[in-house]
Design a protein around this motif. Structure first.
Motif, PDB file in Angstrom:
ATOM      1  N   THR A  55       0.866  -1.178   0.000  1.00 60.78           N
ATOM      2  CA  THR A  55       0.000   0.000   0.000  1.00 60.78           C
ATOM      3  C   THR A  55       0.901   1.225   0.000  1.00 60.78           C
ATOM      4  O   THR A  55       1.863   1.295   0.758  1.00 60.78           O
ATOM      5  N   VAL A  56       0.575   2.175  -0.869  1.00 57.50           N
ATOM      6  CA  VAL A  56       1.360   3.401  -0.992  1.00 57.50           C
ATOM      7  C   VAL A  56       0.461   4.578  -0.627  1.00 57.50           C
ATOM      8  O   VAL A  56      -0.656   4.706  -1.149  1.00 57.50           O
ATOM      9  N   MET A  57       0.975   5.411   0.274  1.00 57.24           N
ATOM     10  CA  MET A  57       0.245   6.595   0.700  1.00 57.24           C
ATOM     11  C   MET A  57       1.093   7.831   0.444  1.00 57.24           C
ATOM     12  O   MET A  57       2.314   7.786   0.579  1.00 57.24           O
ATOM     13  N   VAL A  58       0.438   8.914   0.081  1.00 55.49           N
ATOM     14  CA  VAL A  58       1.103  10.201  -0.059  1.00 55.49           C
ATOM     15  C   VAL A  58       0.383  11.160   0.878  1.00 55.49           C
ATOM     16  O   VAL A  58      -0.824  11.373   0.738  1.00 55.49           O
ATOM     17  N   ASP A  59       1.125  11.686   1.829  1.00 59.61           N
ATOM     18  CA  ASP A  59       0.552  12.552   2.861  1.00 59.61           C
ATOM     19  C   ASP A  59      -0.727  11.962   3.444  1.00 59.61           C
ATOM     20  O   ASP A  59      -1.779  12.603   3.506  1.00 59.61           O
ATOM     21  N   ASP A  60      -0.630  10.699   3.860  1.00 67.09           N
ATOM     22  CA  ASP A  60      -1.690   9.971   4.558  1.00 67.09           C
ATOM     23  C   ASP A  60      -2.932   9.681   3.715  1.00 67.09           C
ATOM     24  O   ASP A  60      -3.971   9.345   4.248  1.00 67.09           O
ATOM     25  N   GLN A  61      -2.814   9.811   2.399  1.00 64.23           N
ATOM     26  CA  GLN A  61      -3.901   9.442   1.487  1.00 64.23           C
ATOM     27  C   GLN A  61      -3.446   8.234   0.665  1.00 64.23           C
ATOM     28  O   GLN A  61      -2.381   8.276   0.052  1.00 64.23           O
ATOM     29  N   VAL A  62      -4.262   7.181   0.647  1.00 65.43           N
ATOM     30  CA  VAL A  62      -3.909   5.995  -0.129  1.00 65.43           C
ATOM     31  C   VAL A  62      -3.967   6.326  -1.615  1.00 65.43           C
ATOM     32  O   VAL A  62      -4.970   6.831  -2.113  1.00 65.43           O
TER      33      VAL A  62
END
Length: 84
Positions: A55-62
């Motif tokens: 799972t990849v998140m950017v600034d806590d968004q998946v």
């Protein structure tokens, strides 16, 4: 901006690839983007309700779950966040 890559320990092939793609994307934004590799079995993963790796998140968004997100796609997302 932080890209979080949640994967297994030891990392599976897709988790390794997801981390490599995230690192490539971060290279396009020197000093502005960092990559954190996190274990999918741990308190932070539990807090997000993680069910699938990688799972990849950017600034806590998946931005992707259960698949490798290509660097090109991550770069486009980061450009939107960082304004170019």
């Amino acid at each position: 901006v932080t890209i979080k890559v949640f994967g297994t320990t030891p990392p599976c092939a897709n988790c390794k690839r997801a981390e490599r793609e995230a690192l490539k994307a971060a290279e396009a934004f020197p000093g502005r983007v960092e990559v954190a590799k996190l274990d999918a079995i741990g308190p932070e993963a539990d807090a997000y309700g993680m069910m699938v790796t990688p799972t990849v998140m950017v600034d806590d968004q998946v931005v992707g779950s259960g698949k490798v997100i290509p660097a090109k796609q991550l770069i486009a997302h980061l450009q939107e966040l960082l304004g170019g």
